[in-house]
Structures are given as C-alpha cells and as structure tokens.
Design a protein around this motif. Structure first.
Motif, PDB file in Angstrom:
ATOM      1  N   GLU A 102     -26.794   8.457  36.107  1.00  0.00           N
ATOM      2  CA  GLU A 102     -26.170   8.501  34.792  1.00  0.00           C
ATOM      3  C   GLU A 102     -27.275   8.354  33.743  1.00  0.00           C
ATOM      4  OE1 GLU A 102     -23.218   9.317  34.535  1.00  0.00           O
ATOM      5  OE2 GLU A 102     -22.183   8.670  36.354  1.00  0.00           O
ATOM      6  N   ALA A 103     -26.991   8.843  32.539  1.00  0.00           N
ATOM      7  CA  ALA A 103     -27.986   8.769  31.471  1.00  0.00           C
ATOM      8  C   ALA A 103     -27.353   8.203  30.215  1.00  0.00           C
ATOM      9  CB  ALA A 103     -28.565  10.153  31.188  1.00  0.00           C
ATOM     10  N   PHE A 104     -28.156   7.473  29.470  1.00  0.00           N
ATOM     11  CA  PHE A 104     -27.720   6.912  28.189  1.00  0.00           C
ATOM     12  C   PHE A 104     -28.398   7.680  27.067  1.00  0.00           C
ATOM     13  CE2 PHE A 104     -28.631   3.889  24.680  1.00  0.00           C
ATOM     14  CZ  PHE A 104     -27.322   3.638  24.284  1.00  0.00           C
ATOM     15  N   VAL A 105     -27.606   8.108  26.094  1.00  0.00           N
ATOM     16  CA  VAL A 105     -28.149   8.769  24.910  1.00  0.00           C
ATOM     17  C   VAL A 105     -27.569   8.087  23.674  1.00  0.00           C
ATOM     18  CG1 VAL A 105     -28.583  11.005  25.995  1.00  0.00           C
ATOM     19  CG2 VAL A 105     -26.340  10.535  25.022  1.00  0.00           C
ATOM     20  N   SER A 106     -28.380   8.018  22.626  1.00  0.00           N
ATOM     21  CA  SER A 106     -27.956   7.352  21.399  1.00  0.00           C
ATOM     22  C   SER A 106     -28.890   7.746  20.269  1.00  0.00           C
ATOM     23  CB  SER A 106     -27.973   5.829  21.583  1.00  0.00           C
ATOM     24  OG  SER A 106     -27.683   5.164  20.367  1.00  0.00           O
ATOM     25  N   ASN A 117     -22.883  -6.602  21.580  1.00  0.00           N
ATOM     26  CA  ASN A 117     -21.487  -6.888  21.917  1.00  0.00           C
ATOM     27  C   ASN A 117     -20.568  -6.106  20.982  1.00  0.00           C
ATOM     28  OD1 ASN A 117     -22.247  -8.688  23.901  1.00  0.00           O
ATOM     29  ND2 ASN A 117     -21.959 -10.514  22.629  1.00  0.00           N
ATOM     30  N   GLY A 118     -19.487  -5.577  21.550  1.00  0.00           N
ATOM     31  CA  GLY A 118     -18.529  -4.829  20.749  1.00  0.00           C
ATOM     32  C   GLY A 118     -18.924  -3.400  20.459  1.00  0.00           C
ATOM     33  N   ALA A 119     -20.050  -2.946  21.001  1.00  0.00           N
ATOM     34  CA  ALA A 119     -20.483  -1.566  20.757  1.00  0.00           C
ATOM     35  C   ALA A 119     -19.474  -0.577  21.328  1.00  0.00           C
ATOM     36  CB  ALA A 119     -21.857  -1.334  21.373  1.00  0.00           C
ATOM     37  N   THR A 120     -19.440   0.611  20.727  1.00  0.00           N
ATOM     38  CA  THR A 120     -18.543   1.671  21.183  1.00  0.00           C
ATOM     39  C   THR A 120     -19.341   2.735  21.923  1.00  0.00           C
ATOM     40  OG1 THR A 120     -17.015   1.326  19.340  1.00  0.00           O
ATOM     41  CG2 THR A 120     -16.887   3.439  20.473  1.00  0.00           C
ATOM     42  N   ILE A 121     -18.929   2.994  23.172  1.00  0.00           N
ATOM     43  CA  ILE A 121     -19.592   3.973  24.026  1.00  0.00           C
ATOM     44  C   ILE A 121     -18.638   5.135  24.274  1.00  0.00           C
ATOM     45  CG2 ILE A 121     -20.717   4.384  26.252  1.00  0.00           C
ATOM     46  CD1 ILE A 121     -21.157   1.338  26.427  1.00  0.00           C
ATOM     47  N   ALA A 122     -19.119   6.329  24.071  1.00  0.00           N
ATOM     48  CA  ALA A 122     -18.334   7.514  24.399  1.00  0.00           C
ATOM     49  C   ALA A 122     -18.648   7.911  25.834  1.00  0.00           C
ATOM     50  CB  ALA A 122     -18.652   8.666  23.451  1.00  0.00           C
ATOM     51  N   ASP A 157     -21.352  12.243  14.650  1.00  0.00           N
ATOM     52  CA  ASP A 157     -20.277  11.917  13.710  1.00  0.00           C
ATOM     53  C   ASP A 157     -20.286  10.459  13.245  1.00  0.00           C
ATOM     54  OD1 ASP A 157     -19.132  10.421  15.765  1.00  0.00           O
ATOM     55  OD2 ASP A 157     -17.529  11.858  16.189  1.00  0.00           O
ATOM     56  N   GLY A 158     -21.197   9.641  13.812  1.00  0.00           N
ATOM     57  CA  GLY A 158     -21.358   8.281  13.325  1.00  0.00           C
ATOM     58  C   GLY A 158     -20.319   7.284  13.787  1.00  0.00           C
ATOM     59  N   THR A 159     -19.435   7.693  14.704  1.00  0.00           N
ATOM     60  CA  THR A 159     -18.351   6.802  15.126  1.00  0.00           C
ATOM     61  C   THR A 159     -18.655   6.074  16.429  1.00  0.00           C
ATOM     62  OG1 THR A 159     -17.215   8.576  16.322  1.00  0.00           O
ATOM     63  CG2 THR A 159     -16.641   8.264  13.992  1.00  0.00           C
ATOM     64  N   ILE A 160     -19.734   6.416  17.098  1.00  0.00           N
ATOM     65  CA  ILE A 160     -20.069   5.791  18.372  1.00  0.00           C
ATOM     66  C   ILE A 160     -21.502   5.270  18.331  1.00  0.00           C
ATOM     67  CG2 ILE A 160     -18.449   7.203  19.696  1.00  0.00           C
ATOM     68  CD1 ILE A 160     -20.871   8.877  20.598  1.00  0.00           C
ATOM     69  N   ASP A 161     -21.770   4.310  19.213  1.00  0.00           N
ATOM     70  CA  ASP A 161     -23.110   3.725  19.278  1.00  0.00           C
ATOM     71  C   ASP A 161     -23.973   4.363  20.357  1.00  0.00           C
ATOM     72  OD1 ASP A 161     -22.790   1.568  17.276  1.00  0.00           O
ATOM     73  OD2 ASP A 161     -21.215   0.916  18.650  1.00  0.00           O
ATOM     74  N   GLY A 162     -23.342   4.973  21.342  1.00  0.00           N
ATOM     75  CA  GLY A 162     -24.075   5.613  22.419  1.00  0.00           C
ATOM     76  C   GLY A 162     -23.129   6.368  23.317  1.00  0.00           C
ATOM     77  N   MET A 163     -23.699   7.064  24.266  1.00  0.00           N
ATOM     78  CA  MET A 163     -22.903   7.888  25.174  1.00  0.00           C
ATOM     79  C   MET A 163     -23.522   7.820  26.563  1.00  0.00           C
ATOM     80  SD  MET A 163     -21.978  11.963  24.701  1.00  0.00           S
ATOM     81  CE  MET A 163     -21.136  11.637  23.165  1.00  0.00           C
TER      82      MET A 163
END
Length: 301
Positions: A102-106, A117-122, A157-163
């Motif tokens: 898996e990969a993390f992008v942000s 804490n509380g971050a939003t991940i897509a 779109d600025g609504t998420i912290d990472g994916m």
C-alpha cells in the motif's frame, strides 16, 4: 497479418498496463497484429456498484467480450478477478506483478504516521480501514471510488489529509509516493499488483502464446494468496489481508483477519513448498480462523 484483439478497461491505469502487455505480446508473437479494445465495465458505468464492492464489477464485461468473440484476450488486475471465471475461459498467464504494498500520498504530510489524531484519510475497503484504525483509532475516512486517476483528484479539493492506495497503480501512472507502507504495518489484498491475461479455452494457439509469458513463481504466490482469501471469505466482505514471497524455493505466506473497527487484528504466517500454493493458502486460512479470538468472524459478516 492475423489480428488479435486485446480487451481492457479505459482507465489510465488499465491502459498503461495493457500497453505493457501488448509490448510483451508483440515480442512473443511478431507475426500477429495486436489491437486494443476499450470495454466499459459495470463499475465504469455505475459508480454505485463500487460502493457495494460487487464481485466481478471490473471484469465481467471483458469476459463477455471474450465469450461473444468481440475480443480474443483480456487484461485484468488479478485482484479484481473473481474466483470462478465464466465457463470456457482460462488465465494462461500472470506475466508480471508490480509493488504489492500500500502507498500513502498527501499534499500535507510526509508519511502515514505523521498524520495527526482525527485526520481524514481517503481510501476504500474494509481491509484498509481496519488496519488503519488499528494504527490510530481516531482517524476518519472518506469514501473514494472510481479509477486511480479519478481518486487522485481528491487530493486537490482540500477535504482530506491523505490517501492510501495500491503502490503498483501509482507507479504505473508515475505519481509521486510519499511512503510505501511496509507489510509489517499493512497487508495488501490477494494478488494486488499482479496482471492476469485471460482468453478462450478453445483458442489453443493464443493460449500457447500467452503461456509463454507466464511467470510460474508469480503465479504460485498469487494462487496461495487467493486461496487464503477464499478460505476466510476474504476480499471486500471481510477485513483480510495477505502477502506471499518466495525465498530459496520456499513459499512464505502471511495473512491477517481483523474486526472492522481495528480493535482486533490477528496475523499468522506459514511456509511450504512451491508446488502446492493452494494448499498452503487454505492451511493458513484455517489456522487464522481458529486463532486470535476471530473464529466465526468471516461467517458473521
């Protein structure tokens, strides 16, 4: 010059994979001309099917094209292929596998564990969510569906912290990855990153050409992983992950089963000979179902 029609989905990722396959095919059989046919699947036509994670949503229309004779072969991400193919179809080749991690992008954070804490991940799928919640139960999730290129638009779109996405897809699209998440932290889906080539069973000439592209060691690992997923009713309905590798002609397989909220994640591993990958995957599934307080989970979900 005889023509072979290659069916594929129309996403940027699918087209990239198919171009690579067609290059391999052209080298293996230069006497043929290979033409691409873009087929829109149910998942492409109706995004609501993705929310339900319908089995075969990325595959069946390509198989119908094979059955009807519109196409001669199809290129699939092996992860998306259901356990049962349509009658009369076979997969003679698993020619290559990309990075299964898996990969993390942000656009905001350098790596997964830097998320607050509380971050939003897509992301999508029970498997990823359960493993992410096991790392930090305060993280929140936003649904993200569609092709890789469509999903990546969410970063802007600025609504998420990472994916969190499959690394192989980002590599194919030459998209910058912040972190390749180690298997010790997250296990992928069965056969993630592997490409499967499908054709009609009766087409012996094409089957022989495709078989020449098969990578037996890649196939053995994917067969073991898919057997594990089937053994725990894995995939979309159960938070399960698995990864295999070959060392010194031995197949090592690690799997996990989790509760959807990440409160309980149990891992187990097994090793065995290369010649019996399906048996190995089934054995690991039986072992993990009976351990870690997770017995019966797959049947309840």
């Amino acid at each position: 010059m005889q023509r072979i029609v290659v069916a594929t989905r129309g996403s940027a990722l699918a087209l990239s994979q198919t171009s690579r396959v067609m290059e391999l095919m052209q080298r293996a059989a230069p006497q043929y001309r290979f033409d691409r046919l873009v087929v829109r699947t149910r998942a492409d036509l109706d995004q609501s099917l993705l929310g339900a994670e319908e089995e075969g949503a990325f595959v069946r229309e390509l198989e119908f094209a094979l059955r009807e004779g519109t196409a001669d072969m199809a290129v699939h991400h092996f992860k998306d292929v259901p356990p049962a193919l349509l009658a009369g179809l076979v997969i003679p080749a698993i020619p290559f596998r990309g990075d299964a991690r898996e990969a993390f992008v942000s656009t905001r954070y350098p790596h997964l564990l830097s998320l607050p804490n509380g971050a939003t991940i897509a992301t999508r799928g029970l498997r990823r969510r359960a493993q992410l919640l096991a790392i930090n139960p305060t993280w929140r999730f936003s649904e993200v569906w569609g092709s890789f290129d469509r999903r990546l638009l969410r970063l802007k779109d600025g609504t998420i912290d990472g994916m969190v996405l499959a690394a192989y897809g980002l590599d194919a699209l030459n998209y910058g990855i912040k972190e390749r998440i180690p298997f010790a932290r997250m296990l992928p889906a069965a056969a993630q990153g592997a490409i499967a080539l499908e054709c009609r069973e009766e087409d012996r000439i094409l089957r022989d050409i495709l078989s020449s592209l098969d990578e037996p060691r890649v196939r053995a690992v994917c067969v073991a992983e898919r057997a594990f997923f089937q053994g725990v009713f894995g995939g979309y309905r159960v938070p399960a992950g698995v990864h295999g590798e070959i060392l010194d002609d031995r197949l090592f397989l690690e799997g996990l089963l989790a509760l959807p909220d990440g409160s309980l994640v149990h891992r187990a591993s097994i090793e065995g000979p290369l010649f019996a990958p399906e048996i190995l995957g089934n054995r690991l599934a039986r072992a993990i179902l009976g351990a870690g307080g997770l017995e019966g989970l797959a049947h309840r979900l």
